[in-house]
Design an enzyme around this catalytic site. Structure first.
Site, short mmCIF file in Angstrom:
data_model
loop_
_atom_site.label_atom_id
_atom_site.label_comp_id
_atom_site.label_asym_id
_atom_site.label_seq_id
_atom_site.Cartn_x
_atom_site.Cartn_y
_atom_site.Cartn_z
N GLU A 176 14.10 4.32 -0.09
CA GLU A 176 12.97 3.71 0.64
C GLU A 176 13.47 2.39 1.24
OE1 GLU A 176 9.70 3.04 -2.03
OE2 GLU A 176 8.57 1.84 -0.58
N ALA A 186 3.19 1.61 7.07
CA ALA A 186 1.90 1.43 6.37
C ALA A 186 1.58 2.60 5.43
CB ALA A 186 0.78 1.24 7.37
N HIS A 196 12.32 -1.10 3.55
CA HIS A 196 11.37 -1.97 4.25
C HIS A 196 12.13 -3.12 4.87
CE1 HIS A 196 8.07 0.28 2.73
NE2 HIS A 196 8.63 0.23 1.53
N ARG A 232 4.54 -10.65 0.77
CA ARG A 232 3.46 -10.53 1.75
C ARG A 232 2.12 -10.24 1.05
NH1 ARG A 232 5.41 -6.87 6.61
NH2 ARG A 232 3.54 -7.84 7.52
N ARG A 292 7.27 -6.89 19.22
CA ARG A 292 6.19 -7.72 18.69
C ARG A 292 6.63 -8.25 17.34
NH1 ARG A 292 0.91 -6.62 20.19
NH2 ARG A 292 0.53 -8.49 18.97
N ASN A 307 11.48 4.72 5.90
CA ASN A 307 10.59 3.56 5.99
C ASN A 307 9.23 4.12 6.37
OD1 ASN A 307 9.10 1.31 6.49
ND2 ASN A 307 10.66 0.26 7.72
N TYR A 312 9.79 -8.97 11.69
CA TYR A 312 10.63 -7.76 11.73
C TYR A 312 11.94 -7.93 12.51
CZ TYR A 312 6.34 -5.66 9.97
OH TYR A 312 5.23 -5.36 9.20
N PRO A 372 4.57 4.73 11.12
CA PRO A 372 3.76 4.22 12.22
C PRO A 372 4.07 2.79 12.64
CG PRO A 372 2.44 4.53 10.23
CD PRO A 372 3.77 5.17 9.99
N ASN A 373 4.06 2.62 13.94
CA ASN A 373 4.22 1.32 14.62
C ASN A 373 5.65 0.81 14.66
OD1 ASN A 373 1.41 0.90 15.34
ND2 ASN A 373 1.07 0.70 13.13
O1 CA2 Z 1 8.70 -4.15 6.24
C1 CA2 Z 1 8.59 -2.96 6.59
O2 CA2 Z 1 9.54 -2.31 7.02
C2 CA2 Z 1 7.23 -2.28 6.55
O3 CA2 Z 1 7.41 -0.94 6.12
C3 CA2 Z 1 6.69 -2.33 7.97
C4 CA2 Z 1 5.27 -1.80 8.10
C5 CA2 Z 1 4.34 -2.44 7.08
O4 CA2 Z 1 3.06 -1.82 7.13
C6 CA2 Z 1 4.89 -2.33 5.66
O5 CA2 Z 1 4.01 -2.99 4.79
C7 CA2 Z 1 6.26 -2.95 5.58
C8 CA2 Z 1 4.72 -2.10 9.50
C9 CA2 Z 1 5.54 -1.51 10.60
C10 CA2 Z 1 5.03 -2.04 11.90
O6 CA2 Z 1 6.13 -2.46 12.65
C11 CA2 Z 1 5.94 -3.31 13.68
C12 CA2 Z 1 7.07 -3.82 14.26
C13 CA2 Z 1 6.95 -4.70 15.30
C14 CA2 Z 1 5.70 -5.05 15.77
C15 CA2 Z 1 4.56 -4.54 15.20
C16 CA2 Z 1 4.69 -3.65 14.14
#
Ligand code: CA2
Length: 149
Positions: A99, A78, A101, A108, A19, A75, A24, A11-12
């Site tokens: 996996e 969340a 990230h 974090r 963003r 990946n 990221y 997700p996201n």
């Molecule tokens: O660091 C990562 O790749 C995560 O898997 C990213 C997840 C986060 O919940 C994990 O703890 C770590 C969040 C992905 C959301 O991605 C976004 C990218 C750009 C803007 C907003 C969200």
């Protein structure tokens, strides 16, 4: 015939590059997909690169991968920190799992330090930015070759 690797994104991650670039980076998910296809082709692998915001869709793709994939790079975003259901589906996959990230989750918030998925992964990439996907593919090529010896 080249082996197929599923690259699954949770997700996201569709917002990547749009963003929070300070966490990221500035590459979009389409950029990451393009880089993965190039690296995979150099490694003699094929990729199916997918993203969903829905837990059930990720699980359905993991089930689909049981039929035709030599490995999964995931990946879970969340869902990493919450989803026993994704862990259970990965437990039913017999080939290597890596996996990924983008951020260093260990640097974090504490709730990001635990991953349900890590217990079933051959390896975990965290904090290598979007390059982590390419590094995971390189490792996957080694694991897939070893499994076919
Ligand atoms: O660091 C990562 O790749 C995560 O898997 C990213 C997840 C986060 O919940 C994990 O703890 C770590 C969040 C992905 C959301 O991605 C976004 C990218 C750009 C803007 C907003 C969200």
């Amino acid at each position: 015939m080249s082996k197929l690797i599923y690259i699954l994104n949770g997700p996201n991650l569709n917002l990547l590059g749009k963003r929070q670039p300070e966490i990221y980076g500035s590459e979009t998910l389409a950029d990451v997909e393009r880089d993965c296809i190039r690296v995979a082709s150099d490694l003699g692998l094929q990729v199916r690169f997918l993203q969903s915001n829905a837990e059930h869709q990720l699980i359905d793709w993991i089930h689909e991968a049981r039929e035709d994939a030599a490995g999964i790079i995931i990946n879970p975003a969340a869902y990493t920190h919450t989803s026993v259901a994704i862990l259970d589906s990965l437990n039913a996959f017999d080939n290597p799992i890596i996996e990924v990230h983008i951020s260093n989750v260990h640097k974090r918030e504490p709730f990001r330090h635990h991953s349900y998925v890590s217990s079933v992964a051959s390896g975990v990439m965290a904090g290598f930015g979007t390059q982590g996907y390419q590094l995971a593919l390189q490792r996957m090529a080694v694991l897939v070759a070893a499994a076919n010896k």
